[in-house]
Design a protein around this motif. Structure first.
Motif, PDB file in Angstrom:
ATOM      1  N   GLY A   1      42.704 -19.914  -3.920  1.00 38.17           N
ATOM      2  CA  GLY A   1      42.960 -18.489  -4.019  1.00 38.17           C
ATOM      3  C   GLY A   1      41.805 -17.727  -4.629  1.00 38.17           C
ATOM      4  N   ARG A   2      41.319 -18.204  -5.772  1.00 36.77           N
ATOM      5  CA  ARG A   2      40.194 -17.541  -6.438  1.00 36.77           C
ATOM      6  C   ARG A   2      38.935 -17.604  -5.597  1.00 36.77           C
ATOM      7  NH1 ARG A   2      39.241 -16.795 -11.670  1.00 36.77           N
ATOM      8  NH2 ARG A   2      37.378 -15.821 -10.783  1.00 36.77           N
ATOM      9  N   ALA A   3      38.766 -18.684  -4.851  1.00 32.23           N
ATOM     10  CA  ALA A   3      37.545 -18.848  -4.058  1.00 32.23           C
ATOM     11  C   ALA A   3      37.493 -17.909  -2.865  1.00 32.23           C
ATOM     12  CB  ALA A   3      37.431 -20.289  -3.573  1.00 32.23           C
ATOM     13  N   LEU A   4      38.606 -17.230  -2.590  1.00 32.66           N
ATOM     14  CA  LEU A   4      38.661 -16.299  -1.462  1.00 32.66           C
ATOM     15  C   LEU A   4      38.869 -14.856  -1.911  1.00 32.66           C
ATOM     16  CD1 LEU A   4      40.776 -18.501   0.968  1.00 32.66           C
ATOM     17  CD2 LEU A   4      38.395 -17.798   1.272  1.00 32.66           C
ATOM     18  N   GLU A   5      38.721 -14.607  -3.201  1.00 30.56           N
ATOM     19  CA  GLU A   5      38.861 -13.245  -3.708  1.00 30.56           C
ATOM     20  C   GLU A   5      37.543 -12.494  -3.572  1.00 30.56           C
ATOM     21  OE1 GLU A   5      40.170 -13.375  -7.730  1.00 30.56           O
ATOM     22  OE2 GLU A   5      42.207 -14.024  -7.243  1.00 30.56           O
ATOM     23  N   ALA A   6      37.649 -11.166  -3.387  1.00 32.39           N
ATOM     24  CA  ALA A   6      36.452 -10.327  -3.394  1.00 32.39           C
ATOM     25  C   ALA A   6      35.785 -10.415  -4.772  1.00 32.39           C
ATOM     26  CB  ALA A   6      36.840  -8.890  -3.087  1.00 32.39           C
ATOM     27  N   PRO A   7      34.443 -10.441  -4.844  1.00 28.27           N
ATOM     28  CA  PRO A   7      33.492 -10.264  -3.749  1.00 28.27           C
ATOM     29  C   PRO A   7      32.924 -11.587  -3.232  1.00 28.27           C
ATOM     30  CG  PRO A   7      32.353  -9.998  -5.825  1.00 28.27           C
ATOM     31  CD  PRO A   7      33.774 -10.384  -6.164  1.00 28.27           C
ATOM     32  N   SER A   8      33.730 -12.639  -3.111  1.00 30.73           N
ATOM     33  CA  SER A   8      33.207 -13.961  -2.795  1.00 30.73           C
ATOM     34  C   SER A   8      32.587 -14.010  -1.403  1.00 30.73           C
ATOM     35  CB  SER A   8      34.316 -15.013  -2.898  1.00 30.73           C
ATOM     36  OG  SER A   8      35.162 -14.953  -1.766  1.00 30.73           O
ATOM     37  N   TYR A   9      31.592 -14.859  -1.249  1.00 37.32           N
ATOM     38  CA  TYR A   9      30.965 -15.055   0.065  1.00 37.32           C
ATOM     39  C   TYR A   9      31.905 -15.790   1.005  1.00 37.32           C
ATOM     40  CZ  TYR A   9      26.729 -13.428  -2.176  1.00 37.32           C
ATOM     41  OH  TYR A   9      25.806 -12.665  -2.854  1.00 37.32           O
ATOM     42  N   ASN A  10      32.813 -16.595   0.480  1.00 37.22           N
ATOM     43  CA  ASN A  10      33.817 -17.223   1.340  1.00 37.22           C
ATOM     44  C   ASN A  10      34.668 -16.164   2.035  1.00 37.22           C
ATOM     45  OD1 ASN A  10      33.118 -19.889   0.743  1.00 37.22           O
ATOM     46  ND2 ASN A  10      34.497 -19.994  -1.008  1.00 37.22           N
ATOM     47  N   LEU A  11      35.095 -15.160   1.269  1.00 39.33           N
ATOM     48  CA  LEU A  11      35.884 -14.077   1.867  1.00 39.33           C
ATOM     49  C   LEU A  11      35.061 -13.324   2.892  1.00 39.33           C
ATOM     50  CD1 LEU A  11      38.389 -12.294   2.041  1.00 39.33           C
ATOM     51  CD2 LEU A  11      37.486 -10.978   0.097  1.00 39.33           C
ATOM     52  N   ARG A  12      33.798 -13.102   2.628  1.00 40.84           N
ATOM     53  CA  ARG A  12      32.945 -12.371   3.571  1.00 40.84           C
ATOM     54  C   ARG A  12      32.770 -13.161   4.870  1.00 40.84           C
ATOM     55  NH1 ARG A  12      28.428 -10.081  -0.770  1.00 40.84           N
ATOM     56  NH2 ARG A  12      29.979  -9.460  -2.306  1.00 40.84           N
ATOM     57  N   ILE A  13      32.699 -14.486   4.757  1.00 42.93           N
ATOM     58  CA  ILE A  13      32.652 -15.297   5.975  1.00 42.93           C
ATOM     59  C   ILE A  13      33.914 -15.074   6.797  1.00 42.93           C
ATOM     60  CG2 ILE A  13      32.702 -17.655   6.883  1.00 42.93           C
ATOM     61  CD1 ILE A  13      30.933 -18.462   4.493  1.00 42.93           C
ATOM     62  N   LEU A  14      35.066 -15.144   6.148  1.00 44.01           N
ATOM     63  CA  LEU A  14      36.332 -14.927   6.854  1.00 44.01           C
ATOM     64  C   LEU A  14      36.373 -13.551   7.511  1.00 44.01           C
ATOM     65  CD1 LEU A  14      39.310 -16.306   4.713  1.00 44.01           C
ATOM     66  CD2 LEU A  14      38.596 -17.023   7.004  1.00 44.01           C
ATOM     67  N   LEU A  15      35.966 -12.535   6.777  1.00 42.64           N
ATOM     68  CA  LEU A  15      35.983 -11.179   7.322  1.00 42.64           C
ATOM     69  C   LEU A  15      35.042 -11.050   8.511  1.00 42.64           C
ATOM     70  CD1 LEU A  15      36.065  -9.096   4.009  1.00 42.64           C
ATOM     71  CD2 LEU A  15      37.934  -9.447   5.637  1.00 42.64           C
ATOM     72  N   ALA A  16      33.874 -11.665   8.409  1.00 44.23           N
ATOM     73  CA  ALA A  16      32.926 -11.599   9.525  1.00 44.23           C
ATOM     74  C   ALA A  16      33.491 -12.300  10.753  1.00 44.23           C
ATOM     75  CB  ALA A  16      31.593 -12.222   9.116  1.00 44.23           C
ATOM     76  N   LEU A  17      34.123 -13.445  10.566  1.00 43.19           N
ATOM     77  CA  LEU A  17      34.722 -14.158  11.692  1.00 43.19           C
ATOM     78  C   LEU A  17      35.767 -13.305  12.398  1.00 43.19           C
ATOM     79  CD1 LEU A  17      35.230 -17.707  10.120  1.00 43.19           C
ATOM     80  CD2 LEU A  17      33.449 -17.014  11.730  1.00 43.19           C
TER      81      LEU A  17
END
Length: 326
Positions: A177-193
């Motif tokens: 959960g924390r690894a996918l919170e803003a402003p994480s790069y993991n979340l940005r990967i998901l958003l870009a996909l």
């Protein structure tokens, strides 16, 4: 087995550090805020000490009998930055950690830093790079520079403390959960996909796979030298802008979406774009960077750093993201 206190343990880097320490049999204690996503840490066998990094008493209680301390807690940069919060957490929290470590007689402290306050305009960033005389004025950079300077001051006075510098960190985490919170790069990967990011501010980023940062940090606990800093980056050829990073992830995942770069000139012409990007990114967009971006000979020699290449780390991250969403 030694007891290691870890702060920021629910974060991407901290959780991977806890996992590595537990896998080798260390007794790990994590300072966690009440109500945080700490269940996965408990499942790893981590002992939880509830408290806040801004409380000297909480930190001292958590540090009782700790032989080693890893400090990875921080407020990150973003579009909206509260100078007071950054000072309390990034600078004040670091002071509490160093005070507690000295009080309990910890054998070594490893703190996590960042790149924004070092002087490497005319030569590659290295383990010997000095801090900037006039660093960026955003609260994140100001507070993190003050924390780094304090670590070096304490080390010069005899505290066994060193610093690990990660780059743009991404990758799997035991605490999803924390690894996918803003402003994480993991979340940005998901958003870009998903086509949810059209453009990002252009500046070069030395990328870091989270488990590689954890490996460097654990090695620094074992073999680090007081007063040194270490660079936990991927390969120098993998330095690229966030747009290129996200586009490589999209390409590897078979997604058609692509992200474009927002240059310093575009930012200068658009006040609203500057505001939404935030002061840290605007400062980086206007900064000059060397080629190559960095050299890390000391980190490799001292700590045996052997990082993944960027595409390999992205493939593992994409697999983890897919598994996490199922």
């Amino acid at each position: 087995m030694p007891t290691v206190l870890v702060t920021g343990a629910t974060g991407l880097i901290g959780a991977n550090i806890c996992r590595r320490l537990r896998e080798r049999g260390d007794d790990v204690r994590a300072l966690v805020r009440p109500g945080s996503e700490s269940g996965p840490l408990r499942d790893l066998g981590v002992t939880l000490a509830e408290g806040d990094i801004t409380s000297a008493a909480d930190v001292l209680a958590a540090a009782k009998d700790a032989e080693f301390v890893v400090h990875s807690a921080a407020v990150l940069g973003g579009a909206n930055q509260d100078p007071g919060e950054h000072a309390r957490v990034n600078t004040g929290g670091l002071g509490h950690i160093l005070d507690a470590a000295a009080h309990v007689g910890a054998r070594r402290v490893v703190a996590l830093g960042t790149t924004t306050y070092f002087d490497y305009t005319d030569r590659p960033l290295s383990e010997q790079s000095p801090v900037l005389d006039d660093p960026p004025g955003d609260p994140y950079s100001v507070s993190k520079k003050a924390a780094f300077v304090e670590v070096m001051r304490r080390a010069a006075e005899g505290l066994d403390a060193c610093v690990v510098i990660p780059g743009g960190t991404f990758g799997p985490s035991p605490v999803p959960g924390r690894a996918l919170e803003a402003p994480s790069y993991n979340l940005r990967i998901l958003l870009a996909l998903r086509g949810g990011i059209d453009a990002t501010v252009h500046f070069p980023i030395p990328w870091s796979y989270a488990d590689d940062v954890a490996a460097v940090t654990v090695a620094a606990l074992d073999r680090g030298v007081a007063g040194e800093k270490y660079l936990a980056f991927a390969h120098p050829d993998d330095v690229c802008s966030m747009a290129e990073f996200l586009n490589r992830a999209c390409e590897l995942a078979g997604a058609q979406h692509r992200v474009r770069d927002i240059t310093a000139d575009l930012l200068a012409a658009d006040a609203e774009l500057q505001r939404s990007s935030g002061p840290s990114l605007v400062a980086l967009a206007n900064r000059t960077f060397p080629t190559p971006y960095y050299t890390d000979a000391l980190t490799k020699a001292r700590l045996g750093h052997t990082p993944l290449r960027l595409d390999d780390g992205l493939r593992r991250t994409l697999d983890w993201l897919e598994a996490t969403r199922q």
